[in-house]
Design a protein around this motif. Sequence first.
Motif, PDB file in Angstrom:
ATOM      1  N   ALA A 263       0.834  -1.207   0.000  1.00 17.70           N
ATOM      2  CA  ALA A 263       0.000   0.000   0.000  1.00 17.70           C
ATOM      3  C   ALA A 263       0.868   1.257   0.000  1.00 17.70           C
ATOM      4  O   ALA A 263       0.716   2.122   0.857  1.00 17.70           O
ATOM      5  N   PRO A 264       1.789   1.379  -0.973  1.00 13.57           N
ATOM      6  CA  PRO A 264       2.708   2.526  -0.941  1.00 13.57           C
ATOM      7  C   PRO A 264       2.007   3.865  -1.096  1.00 13.57           C
ATOM      8  O   PRO A 264       2.503   4.889  -0.616  1.00 13.57           O
ATOM      9  N   ASP A 265       0.835   3.877  -1.765  1.00 11.29           N
ATOM     10  CA  ASP A 265       0.149   5.132  -2.007  1.00 11.29           C
ATOM     11  C   ASP A 265      -0.883   5.476  -0.938  1.00 11.29           C
ATOM     12  O   ASP A 265      -1.579   6.496  -1.046  1.00 11.29           O
ATOM     13  N   LYS A 266      -0.999   4.686   0.115  1.00  8.28           N
ATOM     14  CA  LYS A 266      -1.906   5.004   1.212  1.00  8.28           C
ATOM     15  C   LYS A 266      -1.439   6.294   1.886  1.00  8.28           C
ATOM     16  O   LYS A 266      -0.237   6.507   2.083  1.00  8.28           O
ATOM     17  N   SER A 267      -2.379   7.162   2.270  1.00  8.95           N
ATOM     18  CA  SER A 267      -2.008   8.487   2.768  1.00  8.95           C
ATOM     19  C   SER A 267      -1.058   8.415   3.957  1.00  8.95           C
ATOM     20  O   SER A 267      -0.057   9.139   4.020  1.00  8.95           O
ATOM     21  N   THR A 268      -1.334   7.546   4.920  1.00 16.02           N
ATOM     22  CA  THR A 268      -0.395   7.293   6.019  1.00 16.02           C
ATOM     23  C   THR A 268      -0.281   5.799   6.241  1.00 16.02           C
ATOM     24  O   THR A 268      -1.232   5.045   6.010  1.00 16.02           O
ATOM     25  N   TRP A 269       0.893   5.370   6.666  1.00 19.38           N
ATOM     26  CA  TRP A 269       1.114   3.967   7.021  1.00 19.38           C
ATOM     27  C   TRP A 269       0.966   3.869   8.532  1.00 19.38           C
ATOM     28  O   TRP A 269       1.812   4.369   9.283  1.00 19.38           O
ATOM     29  N   ASN A 270      -0.115   3.238   8.991  1.00 21.42           N
ATOM     30  CA  ASN A 270      -0.416   3.186  10.417  1.00 21.42           C
ATOM     31  C   ASN A 270       0.216   1.945  11.048  1.00 21.42           C
ATOM     32  O   ASN A 270      -0.120   0.813  10.685  1.00 21.42           O
TER      33      ASN A 270
END
Length: 291
Positions: A263-270
């Motif tokens: 998920a490299p384009d996810k807004s933040t990596w939680n």
Amino acid sequence: MPIRRAAQSPLAACAALAALLALSGCGLADRTEGARAADAEPTPTAARSAQPPGTSRTPGGGRPEQRTSTVTLDDVGLEIVTRKAADIRADEDGPGTRRVTLTLAPGGSARLALTSPGALDVDSDGSITVLDDGGDPVAAIGPPAPPSGTEDDGPRIEVTEVDATHALVEVDPIQPLQGSESPAPTDRAEPLPVKFVVGTQAIESATWGENEGGRSLAVDPTDWARYAGQAGLDLIRTQLVAAEPEADTSTMGDQLVCHAVGAPDKSTWNLEPWRPDVGLILTATAQCNPV
């Protein structure tokens, strides 16, 4: 606590996971460009031994004139030696970045030299981690890429390590047609623009909050670092742990790799410190959220 590089690339390890993820219906492998590069079969390069590293052949067989271009970012210095001077653009991909465009004909090459203290570590996906003299990542060089839309039918681009401070970017020669005894006309082939990004700032922000069952660290990597392959991931984790030492755990490390791959384009990596340490494979099959 400084991050030491793993013996095996996490992104390369994820490549071996691709078949399992495909069977489970997970789309992580579909967006792993660096991992696919690690699995690609090498293409033989003709007459490499007769061609000095960092040079391109000329029709007369002589050694062509070379051009040296310089990249300077913070305390990191690079020299790029090519037949045609590299085009270098500052901050087009964000602060602390340089976009480099090489013009290389099939069979041509560019030599990268680290001029600041440290070493270059070439990763299996073609990205390069720049290490300081203590062995910690301080910059990343993304995998060199051809123009968009030519990846499948264009010549292969290879990155190899020459020694601790030098690397070689090569465009494979055009191979003769099957059944033809004549060599391919590499000297008449159209030059190829090969682009990569050099960067030193891998994280925009890292903010603690509450999410689902407990504390969560929302990591926002810079746009260029998200797609800088294994080298970008090295730099992201190093800078993350320097800013937030609590993130230096196995479970948060696996969640970080999972986001970088899937998920490299996810807004933040939680990333959650309370999630169980189940290893990278089970973290990936759990969509980065093991319970």
